[in-house]
Design an enzyme around this catalytic site. Structure first.
Site, mmCIF file in Angstrom:
data_model
loop_
_atom_site.group_PDB
_atom_site.id
_atom_site.type_symbol
_atom_site.label_atom_id
_atom_site.label_comp_id
_atom_site.label_asym_id
_atom_site.label_seq_id
_atom_site.Cartn_x
_atom_site.Cartn_y
_atom_site.Cartn_z
ATOM 1 N N GLU A 399 -4.014 58.546 -77.013
ATOM 2 C CA GLU A 399 -2.845 57.865 -77.566
ATOM 3 C C GLU A 399 -1.972 58.732 -78.469
ATOM 4 O O GLU A 399 -1.780 58.430 -79.644
ATOM 5 C CB GLU A 399 -3.296 56.609 -78.307
ATOM 6 C CG GLU A 399 -3.946 55.649 -77.339
ATOM 7 C CD GLU A 399 -4.275 54.299 -77.921
ATOM 8 O OE1 GLU A 399 -4.821 54.248 -79.022
ATOM 9 O OE2 GLU A 399 -3.998 53.293 -77.260
ATOM 10 N N GLU A 479 -9.964 52.594 -70.811
ATOM 11 C CA GLU A 479 -10.523 51.559 -71.682
ATOM 12 C C GLU A 479 -10.240 50.219 -71.018
ATOM 13 O O GLU A 479 -9.166 50.024 -70.443
ATOM 14 C CB GLU A 479 -9.859 51.594 -73.063
ATOM 15 C CG GLU A 479 -10.132 52.881 -73.821
ATOM 16 C CD GLU A 479 -9.413 52.960 -75.176
ATOM 17 O OE1 GLU A 479 -9.047 51.915 -75.731
ATOM 18 O OE2 GLU A 479 -9.219 54.093 -75.638
HETATM 19 C C1 GAL Z 1 -7.051 51.579 -77.659
HETATM 20 C C2 GAL Z 1 -7.434 52.790 -78.443
HETATM 21 C C3 GAL Z 1 -8.772 52.645 -79.105
HETATM 22 C C4 GAL Z 1 -8.876 51.315 -79.797
HETATM 23 C C5 GAL Z 1 -8.649 50.240 -78.806
HETATM 24 C C6 GAL Z 1 -8.693 48.866 -79.393
HETATM 25 O O1 GAL Z 1 -5.679 51.511 -77.517
HETATM 26 O O2 GAL Z 1 -7.451 53.925 -77.642
HETATM 27 O O3 GAL Z 1 -8.938 53.680 -80.007
HETATM 28 O O4 GAL Z 1 -7.906 51.235 -80.781
HETATM 29 O O5 GAL Z 1 -7.389 50.372 -78.238
HETATM 30 O O6 GAL Z 1 -9.808 48.600 -80.127
#
Ligand code: GAL
Length: 960
Positions: A399, A479
């Site tokens: 990010e 993710e």
């Molecule tokens: C993503 C990020 C993580 C965490 C997650 C939400 O966007 O890469 O570090 O923030 O969201 O918990």
């Protein structure tokens, strides 16, 4: 100042591999002296070595050892955004310790190594400045031989919490300053660096080895009879390859006179072939998780035991991949990945997320002045970790938006290590990445990506060549399935889509462990906002598959089931499908059992022939039912480890399936007994005593009760609450007044055989509501309740109120005496389950206390529901109590507090037991989804506002 300039380090050695050398080493971990300054300008130029200052444990973070306090933000920098400058309020910790140089320490130099210091530090040895470094989760080494003295030496380290480096370290986690990884004095290495290239040719089964290292070094792999000179490539006709499924390592040494380095070599080849990531010729599929380093007491200063525990738990729960979100882990973790078998995406210590608040103005990623700082990090990661077979992808960052500097990082990396692929999710042109990747992608979008019909991102809209390249890339979900609080829901739905399309090479659940911290002396976990700070990320970091103490949460149990590498389907025949990529199933045994109403009646072992990776076999089992048995019949087939593995013992379950078999129909209910009897102003029906005026049940078989009463509310989960109001189903629930329902009794009607109580349940201020009718009948020694719930009014919304399309739950709530705290049930279990997180619930008989039914989410919320419960018994210590049966089943929740208590509590210690056990006997609940960061529950798992009917049958237990 060095801490807020753009120099990565001063006086550091060139980055190199983390090696196990025979040369002497001296650990400098342990008790250090410590003094904290709130502003570096107040600190003396050189730390003042005083005996009367504080102490702390290294590795460690001072904020977890009683000095200052930890701070959690998700995206926000906890200081003004003015790169690369830092605020005056920059906590600065002076650390110092004496150490004795062993008498036999070699005289030809020494290296002082720091494996991780957050975020910037300066070092002095015996009063002389050695150098400075940044890059918290990366090693720094300094030549210190000339400064060492025989006997006592003084090592002094000044650590600044904030530095220019902090702008590159805006990961969603606690800001935890300090010397949090090992400090070691090493005798000067004679073998400075080693780069092992160990490829595997899957067509011939041969290995190719080339070790780049010190000139004149000899490389030996005794098991393969290899002894070659460094720099010499050799082909080994037959080797066993390394994979996460079969992590075959060969012990090797690299030696020069005076030094031997020990290595563990895994032969494997990573290649992008036909638009897919392959290893040893086969496309991979990630069943992965994002892992931060976290320990509830030690923060990121993890012990090797905790690292091993993480990996053992991952292996035990069928995970095969880990993304080291969002920085390189302690190097010992990667040794363990090599040994136990996990595919690793090794991620650089780089995230600049907080620049969203300047609309990315000043973002380092696109500023050439920052290129050295960024490249320094990439180099230090790649050089440190380049010999791990488990590491197959280098991730440039998390990010950090788009920027030219990523081209520099990717270019350097590809040249230095052509043997691995490069990953970066957030540059949506994917110009520098070998993968297309997104986060928290809704299922429909994932389907489109699977078929390569996704929308063109704006970043490639004007560049057809780049767009063609992007569309040709394989996809990995960096993710998904945000595991915050109760959830994630929908894992099975994701898995179905991920497995359907070859382009989708799997995903990584967010995230491994809750970041709850236990501060010294505390018994409850803290998260953002607990210190009264104004800018914080609240409980957004409490989003793991493990609770902070590393106990698996229901989300992990669900994930294990969903990603099991063996799929068992059908009964006649039973099909066994091997979903592994490389290995057969000969490490597993298949056992079956037949149960009637949850009691095993037959069991045995299934003879399963050889099933190669990707293959299926069919097996037949004689399922003859004993003719005289009445009850629900089930077949359970389980795949368990046949022998011990380094991460689990023989018998450990890998996969299972359950099949309902044709069952004898249930017996007809006993005939109705007796009409309603009026006695002393109450209504008596079978075992129930009701208030004549309100129709409310007061005693059930002599047990004082409150309710059952219609309940549509639940203590909102983090996922119900959505993210910053986005996808917050709770908003429509509250707008429809579901959290403030009022009950009105319209009619209590007594007939010959039944008692009917008609009510209307509705919130103040609104016209919508539900008609709830309670129909009571005595059947034999039971009392049956049938509920009819019919919505009426403006659920579809009006000009001023939104539509409310779902209910959190539909069922009844009742309070029973607190002594009824033993629960036995036949139904789904043993753990909690919800509409879209129920794959792991297995039909059986279970016993728990009320306390054991609670799932200890760090932030209290709806939890603990058992699904598909045919019957449940609540008894006191003497076995007296009540039995409730569904028709055919219900969802059971039992707790010592109410939903309202749960909703108000912010920490577990806010919950205290009341005088009752509160039961929720639900027809259904709304799904969980993962809207705390991602999509809400899908329509399929929504509990739609609609007329509903359900029944419950109560019976006395014992002599109550
Ligand atoms: C993503 C990020 C993580 C965490 C997650 C939400 O966007 O890469 O570090 O923030 O969201 O918990």
């Amino acid at each position: 100042m060095y801490f807020d300039d753009l120099t990565p380090s001063t006086g550091c050695r060139e980055p190199r591999a983390w090696l196990k050398s025979s040369r002497p080493r001296l650990s400098l971990n342990g008790r250090w002296k410590f003094e904290l300054w709130s502003d570096p300008a107040d600190a003396p130029a050189v730390p003042d070595v005083r005996e009367d200052c504080g102490e702390l444990e290294i590795p460690g973070h001072w904020v977890l050892q009683g000095h200052d306090r930890p701070r959690y933000t998700n995206t926000a920098f906890p200081f003004p955004i003015d790169p690369p400058r830092t605020p005056d309020a920059n906590p600065t910790g002076d650390h110092w310790r004496w150490f004795d140089l062993p008498d036999d320490w070699p005289a030809d130099g020494a290296v002082l190594r720091f494996d991780g210091v957050d975020s910037c530090f300066k070092v002095w040895l015996n009063g002389t400045e050695v150098g400075t470094a940044k890059g918290s989760r990366l090693p720094s080494e300094f030549d210190v031989g000339e400064l060492l003295r025989p006997g006592r030496n003084l090592l002094t380290v000044r650590v600044h919490q904030w530095s220019s480096g902090s702008y590159l370290e805006d990961q969603d986690m606690w800001w935890l300053p300090g010397i949090f990884r090992d400090v070691t004095l090493l005798a000067r290495p004679l073998i400075d660096d080693v780069f092992v290239h160990a490829d595997y040719d899957h067509l011939t089964g041969s290995g190719r080895l080339l070790v780049e290292t010190a000139a004149g070094a000899v490389v030996r792999i005794p098991e393969l009879g290899i002894e070659i000179a460094a720099g010499m490539a050799v082909t080994i006709p037959a080797v066993e390859p390394w994979s996460a499924e079969a992590p075959r390592l060969y012990d090797a040494t690299v030696a020069v006179p005076g030094e031997t380095v020990e290595l563990r070599i895994g032969f494997r080849t990573v290649a992008m072939i036909d638009g897919l990531l392959t290893v040893n010729g086969r496309p991979l599929f990630f069943r992965g998780v994002n892992r931060h380093e976290h320990d509830e007491r030690r923060g990121r200063a993890l012990t090797v035991d905790a690292m091993r525990q993480d990996l053992v738990l991952m292996k035990q729960h069928n995970l095969n991949a880990v993304r080291t979100a969002h920085y390189p882990p302690h190097p010992a973790f990667l040794d363990l990945c090599d040994e136990l078998g996990l595919w690793v995406i090794d991620e650089c210590d780089l995230e600049t997320h907080g620049f969203i608040y300047t609309d990315w103005r000043g973002n380092p990623a696109d500023d050439p002045d920052w290129a050295p700082m960024m490249l320094d990090r990439m180099r230090r990661m790649v050089e440190r970790d380049k010999n791990h077979p488990s590491v197959i992808l280098w991730s440039l960052a998390n990010e950090s938006h788009r920027g030219r500097n990523f081209g520099t990082l990717a270019g350097w990396t590809r040249e230095r290590d052509p043997g691995r692929a490069v990953f970066y999710e957030r540059d949506r042109s994917y110009e520098f990445s070998d993968f297309y990747s997104l986060m928290y992608t809704p299922l429909e979008d994932l389907e489109a990506i699977g078929t390569r019909t996704e929308d063109v991102p704006p970043e490639t809209a004007d560049d057809p060549a780049l767009e063609t390249r992007r569309r040709g890339l394989p996809f990995v979900l960096a993710e998904y399935a945000h595991a915050m609080g109760n959830g994630p829901g929908g894992l099975a739905d994701y898995q179905r889509v991920l497995e359907r399309y070859p382009r989708l090479q799997g995903g990584f659940v967010w995230e491994w462990i809750d970041h709850g911290l236990l501060l010294p002396g505390a018994t409850d976990h803290v998260y953002g906002g607990d210190f009264g700070e104004r800018v914080h990320g609240a409980n957004f970091c409490i989003d793991g598959l493990l609770f902070p103490d590393r106990t698996p949460s229901p989300g992990l149990i669900e994930y294990k089931k969903v990603i099991e590498p063996v799929r068992i389907t059908g009964t006649e025949p039973i099909t066994i499908q091997n979903l592994r990529t490389f290995t057969a199933l000969d490490d597993l045994e298949f056992v079956w059992s037949q149960e009637v109403d949850g009691v095993e009646v037959r069991a045995g072992q299934l003879e399963v022939p050889e099933v190669g990776p990707g293959e299926s076999v069919e097996v037949r089992l004689d399922l003859q039912a004993p003719t005289d048995v009445v009850g629900e019949r089930w077949l359970t087939v389980r795949a368990v480890l046949a022998k011990d593995e380094p991460w689990a013992e023989a018998g450990h379950e890998i996969a299972w399936a359950q099949f309902a078999l044709p069952s004898a129909p249930p017996k007809d209910p006993s005939p109705v007994r007796g009409p309603v009897v009026h006695r002393a102003g109450d209504l008596v029906l079978g075992g129930g005593e009701f208030d004549r005026r309100t129709g409310r049940l007061m005693r059930l078989f002599g047990v004082p009760v409150d309710g059952p009463r219609l309940d549509l509310w639940r203590a909102p989960t983090d996922n119900d609450n959505g993210q910053g109001g986005r996808n917050a189903v709770v908003t429509e629930w509250r707008a429809a007044g579901l959290d403030r329902l009022l009950h009105r009794v319209d009619e209590v009607e007594t007939g010959e055989r039944e008692l009917v109580v008609r009510t209307r349940v509705a919130p103040d201020g609104l016209g919508l509501g539900v008609r709830a009718t309670y129909r009571w009948v005595a059947l034999g020694d039971c009392l049956r309740l049938t509920m009819d719930v019919v919505p009426e009014g403006e659920w579809g919304g009006t000009a001023v109120t939104p539509r409310c399309g779902s209910w959190p739950r539909v069922g009844v709530r009742m309070a029973v005496p607190r002594s009824l705290d033993n629960v036995r049930w036949y139904g789904g279990g043993p753990g909690e389950a919800y509409a879209d997180s129920r794959e792991a619930a297995r039909v059986g008989r279970y016993v728990r206390t009320v306390d054991e039914l609670q799932t200890p989410y760090v932030v209290p919320q709806e939890n603990g529901s058992r699904i598909d419960v045919r019957w449940a018994e609540l008894t006191d210590a003497d076995g007296n109590g009540l039995r409730v049966a569904g028709s055919p089943s219900f969802q059971l929740t039992a707790r010592r507090w109410t939903s309202e208590d749960l909703e108000l509590a912010r920490h577990r210690s806010d919950l205290s037991s009341r005088d009752h056990v509160y039961l929720n006997l639900d027809l259904a609940q709304h799904g969980l989804g993962s809207a705390s960061c991602g999509p809400p529950a899908t329509a399929q798992h929504a509990l739609e506002v609609a007329p509903r009917t359900f029944g419950l049958l109560f019976r006395r237990l014992g002599g109550t």
